[in-house]
Motif scaffolding. Structure first.
Motif, PDB file in Angstrom:
ATOM      1  N   VAL A   1     -27.762  52.334  41.588  1.00 24.64           N
ATOM      2  CA  VAL A   1     -26.463  52.398  42.592  1.00 24.64           C
ATOM      3  C   VAL A   1     -25.583  53.503  41.810  1.00 24.64           C
ATOM      4  CG1 VAL A   1     -24.718  51.478  43.804  1.00 24.64           C
ATOM      5  CG2 VAL A   1     -26.827  50.331  44.316  1.00 24.64           C
ATOM      6  N   ASP A   2     -25.395  54.650  42.693  1.00 30.40           N
ATOM      7  CA  ASP A   2     -24.432  55.571  41.930  1.00 30.40           C
ATOM      8  C   ASP A   2     -22.993  55.208  42.234  1.00 30.40           C
ATOM      9  OD1 ASP A   2     -26.246  57.641  40.734  1.00 30.40           O
ATOM     10  OD2 ASP A   2     -26.888  57.611  42.935  1.00 30.40           O
ATOM     11  N   ARG A   3     -22.581  54.226  43.441  1.00 34.43           N
ATOM     12  CA  ARG A   3     -21.156  54.352  43.757  1.00 34.43           C
ATOM     13  C   ARG A   3     -21.262  53.003  44.513  1.00 34.43           C
ATOM     14  NH1 ARG A   3     -17.822  56.959  41.061  1.00 34.43           N
ATOM     15  NH2 ARG A   3     -19.066  58.925  41.710  1.00 34.43           N
ATOM     16  N   ALA A   4     -20.295  52.084  44.239  1.00 32.06           N
ATOM     17  CA  ALA A   4     -20.075  50.958  45.130  1.00 32.06           C
ATOM     18  C   ALA A   4     -18.552  50.884  45.616  1.00 32.06           C
ATOM     19  CB  ALA A   4     -20.654  49.800  44.399  1.00 32.06           C
ATOM     20  N   MET A   5     -18.508  50.482  47.053  1.00 30.63           N
ATOM     21  CA  MET A   5     -17.197  50.585  47.531  1.00 30.63           C
ATOM     22  C   MET A   5     -17.083  49.130  48.016  1.00 30.63           C
ATOM     23  SD  MET A   5     -15.328  50.231  50.464  1.00 30.63           S
ATOM     24  CE  MET A   5     -16.618  50.606  51.618  1.00 30.63           C
ATOM     25  N   VAL A   6     -15.711  48.829  47.868  1.00 30.19           N
ATOM     26  CA  VAL A   6     -15.171  47.139  48.384  1.00 30.19           C
ATOM     27  C   VAL A   6     -13.840  47.486  48.758  1.00 30.19           C
ATOM     28  CG1 VAL A   6     -16.612  45.725  46.657  1.00 30.19           C
ATOM     29  CG2 VAL A   6     -14.427  46.631  46.077  1.00 30.19           C
ATOM     30  N   HIS A   7     -13.816  46.722  49.762  1.00 30.73           N
ATOM     31  CA  HIS A   7     -12.252  46.570  50.634  1.00 30.73           C
ATOM     32  C   HIS A   7     -11.816  45.317  50.696  1.00 30.73           C
ATOM     33  CE1 HIS A   7     -14.171  45.801  54.501  1.00 30.73           C
ATOM     34  NE2 HIS A   7     -14.785  46.696  54.479  1.00 30.73           N
ATOM     35  N   ASP A   8     -10.457  45.069  51.512  1.00 37.33           N
ATOM     36  CA  ASP A   8      -9.777  43.820  51.505  1.00 37.33           C
ATOM     37  C   ASP A   8     -10.585  42.993  52.206  1.00 37.33           C
ATOM     38  OD1 ASP A   8      -7.551  44.568  53.973  1.00 37.33           O
ATOM     39  OD2 ASP A   8      -9.167  46.086  53.421  1.00 37.33           O
ATOM     40  N   ILE A   9     -11.406  43.297  53.133  1.00 38.46           N
ATOM     41  CA  ILE A   9     -12.122  42.044  53.987  1.00 38.46           C
ATOM     42  C   ILE A   9     -13.360  41.642  53.289  1.00 38.46           C
ATOM     43  CG2 ILE A   9     -13.122  41.735  56.172  1.00 38.46           C
ATOM     44  CD1 ILE A   9     -10.364  42.035  56.609  1.00 38.46           C
ATOM     45  N   THR A  10     -14.305  42.425  52.779  1.00 35.44           N
ATOM     46  CA  THR A  10     -15.451  41.768  52.551  1.00 35.44           C
ATOM     47  C   THR A  10     -15.502  41.702  50.810  1.00 35.44           C
ATOM     48  OG1 THR A  10     -16.180  44.116  52.546  1.00 35.44           O
ATOM     49  CG2 THR A  10     -16.690  42.679  54.271  1.00 35.44           C
ATOM     50  N   GLY A  11     -14.471  42.357  50.306  1.00 27.34           N
ATOM     51  CA  GLY A  11     -14.278  42.352  48.915  1.00 27.34           C
ATOM     52  C   GLY A  11     -14.043  41.010  48.004  1.00 27.34           C
ATOM     53  N   PRO A  12     -13.106  40.258  48.582  1.00 20.06           N
ATOM     54  CA  PRO A  12     -12.989  38.985  47.917  1.00 20.06           C
ATOM     55  C   PRO A  12     -14.244  38.084  47.891  1.00 20.06           C
ATOM     56  CG  PRO A  12     -11.182  39.450  49.338  1.00 20.06           C
ATOM     57  CD  PRO A  12     -12.230  40.514  49.806  1.00 20.06           C
ATOM     58  N   LEU A  13     -15.082  38.126  49.011  1.00 20.73           N
ATOM     59  CA  LEU A  13     -16.346  37.505  49.092  1.00 20.73           C
ATOM     60  C   LEU A  13     -17.295  37.912  47.825  1.00 20.73           C
ATOM     61  CD1 LEU A  13     -17.127  34.993  50.682  1.00 20.73           C
ATOM     62  CD2 LEU A  13     -18.130  36.466  52.316  1.00 20.73           C
ATOM     63  N   ALA A  14     -17.336  39.097  47.749  1.00 20.11           N
ATOM     64  CA  ALA A  14     -18.274  39.981  46.837  1.00 20.11           C
ATOM     65  C   ALA A  14     -17.803  39.474  45.356  1.00 20.11           C
ATOM     66  CB  ALA A  14     -18.282  41.492  47.102  1.00 20.11           C
ATOM     67  N   VAL A  15     -16.547  39.509  45.225  1.00 22.94           N
ATOM     68  CA  VAL A  15     -15.949  39.259  43.854  1.00 22.94           C
ATOM     69  C   VAL A  15     -16.417  37.737  43.446  1.00 22.94           C
ATOM     70  CG1 VAL A  15     -13.979  38.991  42.450  1.00 22.94           C
ATOM     71  CG2 VAL A  15     -14.493  40.903  43.792  1.00 22.94           C
ATOM     72  N   ARG A  16     -16.123  36.996  44.389  1.00 21.80           N
ATOM     73  CA  ARG A  16     -16.473  35.369  44.247  1.00 21.80           C
ATOM     74  C   ARG A  16     -18.001  35.330  44.020  1.00 21.80           C
ATOM     75  NH1 ARG A  16     -12.462  35.002  47.887  1.00 21.80           N
ATOM     76  NH2 ARG A  16     -10.573  33.648  47.051  1.00 21.80           N
TER      77      ARG A  16
END
Lengths: 165, 417
Positions: free
Chosen positions: B28-43
Motif C-alpha cells: 500500500v502506497d498511502r493509507a488515510m484515516v479519519h475521525d469516524i473510522t480511524g479510532p476503530l482502526a487504531v484499536r
C-alpha cells in the motif's frame, strides 16, 4: 435460528445510522441496529437469529460499525443474494459469516432456518437452499476467527504472493 | 491479451503479471484515516499486536466528519487519534484542511500507478489521479497500519467511454448520476470503472473527481481515469519532483463490460429518494417543494462547483422557504471561492457558508432534517435517514440544479431560471 427478512440494497446507514458512529462497542451499537428503518428487528432480534436479504446487502459507507452492530445483537450469519464488497470483507474480518444464496425469495420472516456450511445448504421449511462456497482466502480468515486473530501472530506479510480465486 | 489500467497497477506494484480475479497481498502506497473510522482502526492495530506503524510517512490522518467536535464522544475520538498520531509521528492535518478525499488529492497524496486505501468508502475519488484507490473497513485498515499491505482481489474492469460536449448547466454530476441510474446500485460490485473518451479527456480534475467519487455508489471497488496532461498539470504543482508514471490500458485489454455514453443530449439528472440509482430527468420531479439545499461534500464541494452554482444564482437571492447550506470541501477550495467573491455572494443571497467539513452529507454533525422534510443535496447518498430523520427525503443533484432550486424553493431545471 429465526429469519429476519430484508430486501435489496440494504445500506450500512440503515444498519447503523451515522449519528451513532462515535460508539464502537458491539453491545452499545446493537442498541441502535436498524434504528428508524427496522425497529421491529432491533427490538426483537435474538442471539443466533439470521438476516436474510436480497441483492447488494451492506452497500454504501465502509463503516465497520455495521457488522459490529449485528454482532452485538447476536447475529452471526447474514445470508444474501449478493453483498457489497466492503461490507463483505468487514463481516469476515469481524467474525460474521456472509453467505451468498442466489435466491432467497422463498425464505419467510420469522421461520426457523439452519445452515450447514459443510454441505453448503441453508434449510428452512424443509427446503434446501444452496449456498456458495466462501472464497479460500476469506475462509482462511474465518478459520482463524477473524482478521485480528489471523494477523496477531504474523510479524510480516509475504508481499505479492497470490492465489487464483 | 492486454491488460486494464487496474491490472497494470497491480502488476507493477507486485513485480509480476497479475490478472483480474487473482487474490494478491499488495503493498500500500498511502493509507488515510479519519475521525469516524480511524479510532476503530487504531484499536484493531493494537489488538493485532501493532507497536509501530509500517511507515508514518505513508499514512495521512485528518478529521472531517464531526468537526469541530459536535459531542463529547466525538471530541474523545479525535483526542485519541491526536495522541496516536503524536506517538507514531504520523502527519495529522487534524480539522484544519477539510474533507479527506479533497485534501488527499490536493496535497498530492495520490498519483498514477499507486495503490491507495482509506477507511472511507469514497476513497475511490483518487482514481481521478490515476491511482488505484479503494475504501476499506477499520479492521482491514488496522492490518494496513501494521503491515503496509493488504489482500486484494484484483477487480475486473468496466470500460465507460463518454463522448460529446455538455449542454450549458449540465456537467459531470449529471453524467455520473445518469451512469449510476444505468448501471445500478450493485451493478459494478467487485469491479473497477475505467472512465475514458473525449468527454473525460477534456474534463477538468474537479469533474473527474466527481465521477470517480461516485463509483462506489454502483458498488465499484474503484473508479479510475487514465492519467494524462490534466493529471500531470494537477499533480506537478502538488508533488514537485515526483515521477508521474505513464499509464494507459492496452487497446486489447479484456473488460467485463463496455459501456458508452453520449452527453450531447444529457439533461440535468436527479436521484430521488431513497436510492442513488433511482435517477430521473429533472423535469420528472420539477416543482417538488424543498426545505433544505446542501452544496458541498467530497462529490461537489470544489471551487468549480460553487462557480457553477453562482453562475445560476447571478445577483438573485435564495428563497426564504429554503435553508441553504454551503460547505467547501477544503481550505484551499474555500479560499479560492472566497477570493472569487462567491462566498460573499452566497451569504448575501441568504446561505449559511460553513467551514470545510463533511457537513450534512452523513447526518452526523449539523444540517439534519426533521420528519417530513425534503433536502436537495449535491452529495453522494440519499439513503433513508442519511441526513437526519428516517422520515425525511433526500434528492441528489448537480450544483447548478441545487442553486436553481434554492432560488425557487422547489426542484427546478437550472436551464429555466
Amino acid at each position: 435460528m429465526r429469519i429476519w427478512k430484508f430486501g435489496d440494497d440494504i445500506d450500512t446507514d440503515a444498519i447503523i445510522p451515522g449519528r451513532f458512529l462515535t460508539e464502537y462497542e458491539p453491545e452499545k451499537l446493537a442498541a441502535h441496529v436498524f434504528e428508524g428503518t427496522r425497529d421491529d428487528c432491533r427490538a426483537g432480534v435474538q442471539p443466533g437469529d439470521i438476516i436474510v436479504a436480497g441483492k447488494n446487502f451492506g452497500c454504501g459507507s465502509s463503516r465497520e460499525h455495521a457488522p459490529l452492530a449485528l454482532l452485538g445483537a447476536g447475529v452471526k450469519v447474514v445470508v444474501a443474494e449478493s453483498f457489497a464488497r466492503i461490507f463483505y470483507r468487514n463481516a469476515v474480518n469481524t467474525g460474521i459469516l456472509p453467505l451468498v444464496c442466489h435466491d432467497t425469495g422463498g425464505l419467510v420472516e420469522g421461520h426457523e432456518a439452519t445452515v450447514d456450511i459443510e454441505k453448503g445448504v441453508l434449510t428452512s421449511d424443509c427446503i434446501d437452499y444452496p449456498i456458495e462456497p466462501v472464497p479460500p482466502f476469506m475462509q482462511a480468515i474465518i478459520d482463524a476467527g477473524g482478521l485480528v486473530e489471523y494477523a496477531k501472530e504474523m510479524k510480516e506479510v509475504e508481499l505479492c504472493t497470490g492465489s487464483q480465486r | 491479451m492486454g491488460t486494464t489500467l487496474v491490472e497494470k497497477i497491480f502488476s507493477s506494484r507486485c513485480g509480476r503479471e497479475v490478472r483480474a480475479g487473482e487474490v494478491v497481498m499488495a503493498p500500500v502506497d498511502r493509507a488515510m484515516v479519519h475521525d469516524i473510522t480511524g479510532p476503530l482502526a487504531v484499536r484493531v492495530f493494537k489488538e493485532m499486536g501493532g507497536e509501530k506503524v509500517f511507515d508514518p510517512a505513508r499514512i495521512v490522518m485528518l478529521f472531517d466528519h464531526q468537526v469541530p467536535a459536535d459531542s463529547v464522544p466525538a471530541a474523545e475520538n479525535q483526542q485519541f487519534m491526536r495522541v496516536f498520531a503524536r506517538e507514531q509521528e504520523i502527519h495529522n492535518y487534524d480539522l484544519r484542511e477539510g474533507v479527506c478525499h479533497q485534501v488527499l488529492m490536493e496535497k498530492g497524496h495520490a498519483a498514477p500507478g499507486e495503490i491507495v486505501v482509506g477507511s472511507d468508502s469514497h476513497t475511490c475519488t483518487y482514481g481521478a489521479a490515476g491511482a488505484f484507490a479503494t475504501g476499506i473497513g477499520s479492521t482491514d485498515m488496522g492490518f494496513v497500519l501494521k503491515f503496509g499491505a493488504l489482500y486484494f482481489r484484483v477487480p475486473e474492469s468496466i470500460r465507460v467511454e463518454v463522448t460529446g460536449a455538455f449542454a450549458p448547466r449540465v456537467g459531470a454530476k449529471d453524467l455520473i448520476l445518469s451512469i449510476a441510474g444505468d448501471i445500478g446500485a450493485g451493478g459494478a460490485t467487485y469491479q473497477a470503472l475505467e472512465f475514458c473518451g473525449e468527454t473525460i479527456k477534456t474534463m477538468p480534475m474537479a469533474g473527474r473527481m466527481t465521477c470517480c467519487n461516485m463509483a462506489i455508489e454502483m458498488g465499484a471497488k474503484a473508479g479510475i481515469v487514465p492519467p494524462d496532461a490534466v493529471t500531470r498539470d494537477y499533480l506537478q504543482a502538488r508533488r514537485p519532483g515526483a515521477e508521474i508514471a505513464d499509464l494507459a490500458p492496452d487497446l486489447d485489454a479484456v473488460y467485463a463490460d463496455r459501456r458508452t455514453y453520449d452527453v450531447t443530449d444529457l439533461v440535468p439528472q436527479v436521484a430521488v429518494p431513497h436510492n442513488v440509482d433511482h435517477v430521473v430527468d429533472v423535469d420528472e420531479v420539477a416543482g417538488t417543494s424543498i426545505d433544505q439545499v446542501f452544496i458541498g461534500s467530497c462529490t461537489n464541494g470544489r471551487y468549480e462547483d460553487f462557480a457553477e452554482a453562482a453562475e445560476v444564482l447571478g445577483d438573485r437571492t435564495f428563497s426564504d422557504e429554503v435553508r441553504v447550506i454551503v460547505v467547501p470541501a477544503s481550505k484551499e477550495e474555500y479560499l479560492k471561492t472566497l477570493r472569487a467573491g462567491l462566498v460573499e455572494r452566497f451569504v448575501e443571497a441568504g446561505a449559511l457558508v460553513e467551514a470545510p467539513c463533511c457537513g450534512p452529507c452523513m447526518g452526523g454533525a449539523f444540517g439534519l432534517l426533521a420528519p417530513g422534510e425534503v433536502s436537495l443535496s449535491t452529495s453522494n447518498r440519499n439513503f433513508r435517514g442519511r441526513q437526519g430523520s428516517t422520515e425525511a427525503e433526500v434528492y441528489l443533484c448537480s450544483p447548478a440544479t441545487a442553486a436553481a432550486s434554492a432560488i425557487t424553493g422547489a426542484i427546478t431545471d437550472p436551464r429555466e431560471v
